[in-house]
Write an enzyme that holds these catalytic residues in place. Structure first.
Site, short mmCIF file in Angstrom:
data_model
loop_
_atom_site.label_atom_id
_atom_site.label_comp_id
_atom_site.label_asym_id
_atom_site.label_seq_id
_atom_site.Cartn_x
_atom_site.Cartn_y
_atom_site.Cartn_z
N ARG A 164 0.83 -1.23 -0.05
CA ARG A 164 -0.05 -0.06 0.06
C ARG A 164 0.81 1.17 0.21
O ARG A 164 0.70 2.36 0.70
CB ARG A 164 -1.10 0.06 1.36
CG ARG A 164 -1.75 -0.96 1.32
CD ARG A 164 -3.02 -1.30 0.17
NE ARG A 164 -3.68 -2.46 0.21
CZ ARG A 164 -3.16 -3.58 -0.59
NH1 ARG A 164 -2.17 -3.55 -1.20
NH2 ARG A 164 -4.18 -4.64 -0.38
N SER A 215 -11.71 -0.48 2.01
CA SER A 215 -11.24 -0.84 3.39
C SER A 215 -10.64 0.45 3.77
O SER A 215 -10.10 1.28 3.34
CB SER A 215 -10.11 -1.75 3.13
OG SER A 215 -10.64 -3.09 2.78
N GLU A 286 -5.99 3.95 5.20
CA GLU A 286 -5.80 3.65 3.57
C GLU A 286 -6.36 4.97 3.20
O GLU A 286 -6.02 5.30 2.06
CB GLU A 286 -6.40 2.56 3.06
CG GLU A 286 -5.48 1.09 3.38
CD GLU A 286 -6.06 -0.12 2.41
OE1 GLU A 286 -6.99 0.30 1.60
OE2 GLU A 286 -5.67 -0.86 2.46
#
Length: 294
Positions: A164, A215, A286
Site C-alpha cells: 500500500r 477498506s 488507507e
C-alpha cells in the site's frame, strides 16, 4: 486550456467521492485528455493547491471543502487498449475495466484489479491490491505529470514500492496519468471465471450496496484490520449518519447519504484509538483525508 473542458466553482465533492459526503471544491476541472491536463496545470498559479481524484474511493473531503483545485481524472468513456504486447490504460480508467480487458485478450494476472473500486491512477499511487495481487506486480512502465505540466515516462525502478505504498525515489511531486501493464498470455475464459468468482466473494463479504470507501485501514502484518475491529466490539458503532459496517468491520458506511464527513472522520479516529488501547496495534488508515473542517 481546452474550452471544451470548463472550470467549475464550488463543486460539491459528495458527488465525486464514494462515501457521498463532504464539502465543496473551490475550483473543479475535468480534463478530456492528458494534453488538456498539462495545459491546465501550466495555467495555474504556482501556489494553488491541487488534488487529483479518480473515483474518489479512498478519499474523504472534510465538510469545509477543499481550498484549491480538484482535477477529476475518471471518465466512463475511458478504456484500456493494446499497445504492442502490453496493455495501456490512462489513470482515469476504472481498475475493473483493465481486469476485464485483459481477460478478453487472453491475458492472466490482472484478475485482482476487478476487486479494486478505484481507477488506475489511484491503484498506482497506493499500490492497491486484493486477493493476493498488487498493482505494481504487473506494471511495466508509467507516465506521470508534474505541477508545471511536464509529462514524464518513468521506469518501475524509479519508484520505492511496498505494501500500500508507492513513492518516487527522487521525491518530485508528480501524479500518474497512464501505465503499461505486462501480463502473461493464458486462459482468457478461466480469467473471466476467476473475475466472476472474486466479484461474488466481494458482494458476499462487503457492504457494496451502501456508500463506502472500501477498506478504511491497512491490514497489519500477519493479521486483518477487520478482525481486530470486530474483536473490540466496534461493528455497528455509529455517529450521525455513518456507522462501522456489520457486514465487514473494516468498512464505514453512509447508508442514507446523510453522514457529514466529520461523522466518518470521528469513526475512523475512534476505531483507531480503541483498537490501539485494547490490542496494542496501531492501525494505519488507507483513506486520505483532505480539506477544511466545517
Amino acid at each position: 486550456m481546452n474550452m471544451a473542458d470548463p472550470l467549475h466553482f464550488r463543486e460539491p465533492m459528495a458527488r465525486h467521492v464514494s462515501w457521498r459526503a463532504g464539502g465543496a471544491a473551490e475550483r473543479f476541472f475535468a480534463p478530456s485528455s492528458i494534453q488538456a491536463l498539462a495545459e491546465f496545470l501550466r495555467s495555474l498559479p504556482k501556489e494553488e493547491p491541487v488534488l487529483l481524484v479518480g473515483l474518489g474511493s479512498n478519499l474523504l473531503v472534510r465538510d469545509g471543502g477543499f481550498r484549491g483545485t480538484v482535477i477529476l481524472t475518471h471518465s466512463a468513456k475511458k478504456n484500456a487498449r493494446m499497445d504492442g504486447d502490453r496493455i495501456y490504460a490512462e489513470a482515469g480508467v476504472a481498475s475493473p475495466k483493465v481486469a476485464r480487458f485483459a481477460a478478453t485478450h487472453h491475458f492472466v494476472g490482472a484478475e485482482f484489479l476487478a476487486g479494486i473500486p478505484g481507477t488506475v491512477g489511484g491503484a498506482l499511487a497506493m499500490n492497491a491490491g486484493c486477493y493476493g495481487g498488487e498493482t505494481w506486480d504487473i506494471v511495466h512502465k508509467v507516465v506521470s505529470i508534474d505541477r508545471s505540466g511536464s509529462i514524464h515516462e518513468r521506469e518501475k525502478r524509479e519508484y520505492e514500492i511496498a505494501y500500500r505504498h508507492c513513492r518516487l525515489r527522487s521525491d518530485m511531486e508528480e501524479w500518474f496519468v497512464a501505465a503499461w501493464f505486462e501480463l502473461k498470455k493464458g486462459d482468457g475464459e478461466g480469467s473471466r471465471a476467476r473475475i466472476k468468482e472474486l466479484l461474488a466473494k466481494r458482494i458476499a463479504t462487503q457492504p457494496l450496496q451502501l456508500p463506502n470507501a472500501g477498506s478504511v485501514f491497512r491490514n497489519p502484518p500477519g493479521d486483518h484490520a477487520a478482525r481486530l475491529i470486530e474483536s473490540c466490539g466496534l461493528k455497528g458503532l455509529a455517529r450521525g449518519g455513518a456507522r462501522v459496517s456489520e457486514k465487514h468491520a473494516n468498512f464505514i458506511v453512509n447508508p442514507d447519504g446523510a453522514a457529514a464527513a466529520a461523522d466518518i472522520e470521528w469513526l475512523i479516529n475512534t476505531v483507531k484509538s480503541r483498537v490501539n488501547q485494547e490490542t496494542g496495534v496501531d492501525l494505519i488508515p488507507e483513506v486520505r483525508i483532505v480539506g477544511e473542517p466545517a
